[in-house]
Design a protein around this motif. Sequence first.
Motif, short mmCIF file in Angstrom:
data_model
loop_
_atom_site.label_atom_id
_atom_site.label_comp_id
_atom_site.label_asym_id
_atom_site.label_seq_id
_atom_site.Cartn_x
_atom_site.Cartn_y
_atom_site.Cartn_z
N TYR A 67 -6.51 35.08 16.06
CA TYR A 67 -7.80 35.41 15.46
C TYR A 67 -8.43 34.23 14.72
O TYR A 67 -9.17 34.39 13.77
CB TYR A 67 -7.66 36.63 14.55
N GLN A 68 -8.13 33.03 15.20
CA GLN A 68 -8.77 31.85 14.64
C GLN A 68 -10.24 31.80 15.04
O GLN A 68 -10.61 32.30 16.10
CB GLN A 68 -8.10 30.58 15.20
N GLY A 69 -11.05 31.20 14.19
CA GLY A 69 -12.42 30.90 14.61
C GLY A 69 -13.44 32.00 14.40
O GLY A 69 -14.53 31.93 14.97
N PHE A 70 -13.12 32.98 13.59
CA PHE A 70 -14.11 34.02 13.29
C PHE A 70 -14.71 33.79 11.90
O PHE A 70 -14.18 33.03 11.10
CB PHE A 70 -13.47 35.40 13.40
N ASP A 71 -15.81 34.49 11.64
CA ASP A 71 -16.52 34.28 10.37
C ASP A 71 -15.88 35.07 9.23
O ASP A 71 -16.21 34.83 8.05
CB ASP A 71 -17.98 34.70 10.52
N GLY A 72 -15.02 36.00 9.56
CA GLY A 72 -14.36 36.82 8.55
C GLY A 72 -13.54 37.87 9.28
O GLY A 72 -13.50 37.87 10.52
N PHE A 73 -12.89 38.75 8.53
CA PHE A 73 -12.00 39.74 9.14
C PHE A 73 -12.11 41.08 8.44
O PHE A 73 -12.35 41.15 7.23
CB PHE A 73 -10.54 39.27 9.04
N ILE A 74 -11.90 42.11 9.24
CA ILE A 74 -11.71 43.45 8.67
C ILE A 74 -10.29 43.86 9.05
O ILE A 74 -9.89 43.70 10.21
CB ILE A 74 -12.73 44.44 9.24
N VAL A 75 -9.54 44.35 8.07
CA VAL A 75 -8.14 44.69 8.32
C VAL A 75 -7.92 46.18 8.07
O VAL A 75 -8.34 46.73 7.05
CB VAL A 75 -7.20 43.88 7.39
#
Lengths: 140, 412
Positions: free
Chosen positions: B209-217
């Motif tokens: 999940y590299q290279g995204f603007d943010g994450f939802i977990v």
Amino acid sequence: MVLEKEMFSALKSYFNSQNFEVYEEVRFFSKKIDIICIKKDSEEIIAVEMKVKKWKKALQQSIINQLCADKVYVAFWHENIGAIKKCRDLFEKYGVGVLEVNSSIIPIIPAKSSPCIHEKMSGLIKRNLSKRGEFLLARH
Amino acid sequence: MGRDRKYLEDFKELYSGVVVSAHIAAYHRSLIGEFSQEHKIPFFIDPMTYVFSRNIDKIKKDDHLKKSFEKLITAYDKAGILNTSLREKRSLSPSDFKKNGILDESILDKLSKSVLHFQKNLISDQKQTTLWELQELAGISIEREIVKPLFLVAPYFFSEEYGDDWYKISNKLAISSKKIKEKYDLFPVICISKSLLQDDIILKIIEDYQGFDGFIVWVADLNEVKADAEDLTQYKKFISALNKLGKPIYLLYGGYFSALLSKEPLITYCSGICYGEFKDIDAPPVTGGGLMRYYIPAVHLKIPVEKARRFYAEYPHLLCNCQTCKGIRGTIKSKGIESVHEFFDLLESSDWHLKSHYVLTRYDELITISKSTKAKLIEQIKQNISAQEKLRLQLFDINNKHLKNWVEVLQI
């Protein structure tokens, strides 16, 4: 294997003989109280939790039942009564009575009057019974 | 949005944004736009795609698909896979995304495109203009700003094992969505089982999940109150590792433990108003909560109101001092145990009281968390545990074992 049905039968006879009407599995919020007894003349309410073994759970449930009942009991199968006798202090502190169930019912610890019964809560019990067609609210 | 709207309006000073479930957005499009426009509250949309891969009876009412999900499928199903699965009376399966046994990029792309299109175009230009005009006619002063979400969220499904089909599909959907995000930020949802929270797998997930603007977990089988210290430790490790990427993280369903984790920069946690601190993947997708529960700040837990009533009948001096509870107590005439009953009678007379108590106490927790050091917060929990020993909480069916687990994990 002891069936709670057999315990219920013995307890029903016991409370019937003391002029109580006896109802099984009465809804109280999200759970059901094993036995509700309502005295025919005074409408005093007694709540009984039947347990074969799990006395802690019965005590927990009984303490909550003090909101809706004048007195609360745990009814315990005689073979496992030893565990409760060891924690007598706890039952006495919170005023929860204990009945030993065998071929007959033996009161082990008397119940005290509930410290926190509330008319709205006991009314809820009576209304739930009334919805089942088992209790006449009009008697109030 | 339907049931919660009043509370969202009343408590708007006490939260920083809203997560809107996509099926609610599909059903109440203009309401969402109106609400966001009027109150200037940031929002993002949970695509809710996972529900189509679970038991579809959960999205039915009286054996028919709920209207909100019907509208969502209309918006999403350019590839036709959702309608096919429904026609065949089954949930979506990984094979629906495959051709000749291999994941088909065109199917994944179509789903990503339609899901993101839905989020970008919640309100069409024409409806936006109409909305502004209606608001101005109603005398509501507004700045004419296009309603848009804080960021876009990629479609996702729940993974029970690392590298299983749903994991691969979710990851590819996220990558596919990244290509078409345009000027928006794009966040994937890492929706997994706690079984994936092993040290070596955590590293692999971070890599994937590299290279995204943010994450939802969303670790859908981790209940921070019921979880043991080992599971919570691994969860904390995962969030810390993800945090090192320096991007915002939203913990989709969290309670006080998540609030403590959100003390770290860039971490935000989400919950409903008096519900949603935990959500099982197969919980019915409804909003608004269920049974009436009262939040006990000292154990950071909601309990059924009747249990709270019994507990405070025993310990009335411990009653809450939040604005709502204090306000209710100020109106009480009776004394002793009767005053506790009167308090709870008034509290229960309206959902609003229970929810406002919840929001106020959670807000107070967040303020305390933001102002205190980690050491001080841990010490406070320890003091609560110690004080609670005398109260015999278990007799009132109030659990506080989770507090000890939290202390153990936070001290690592």
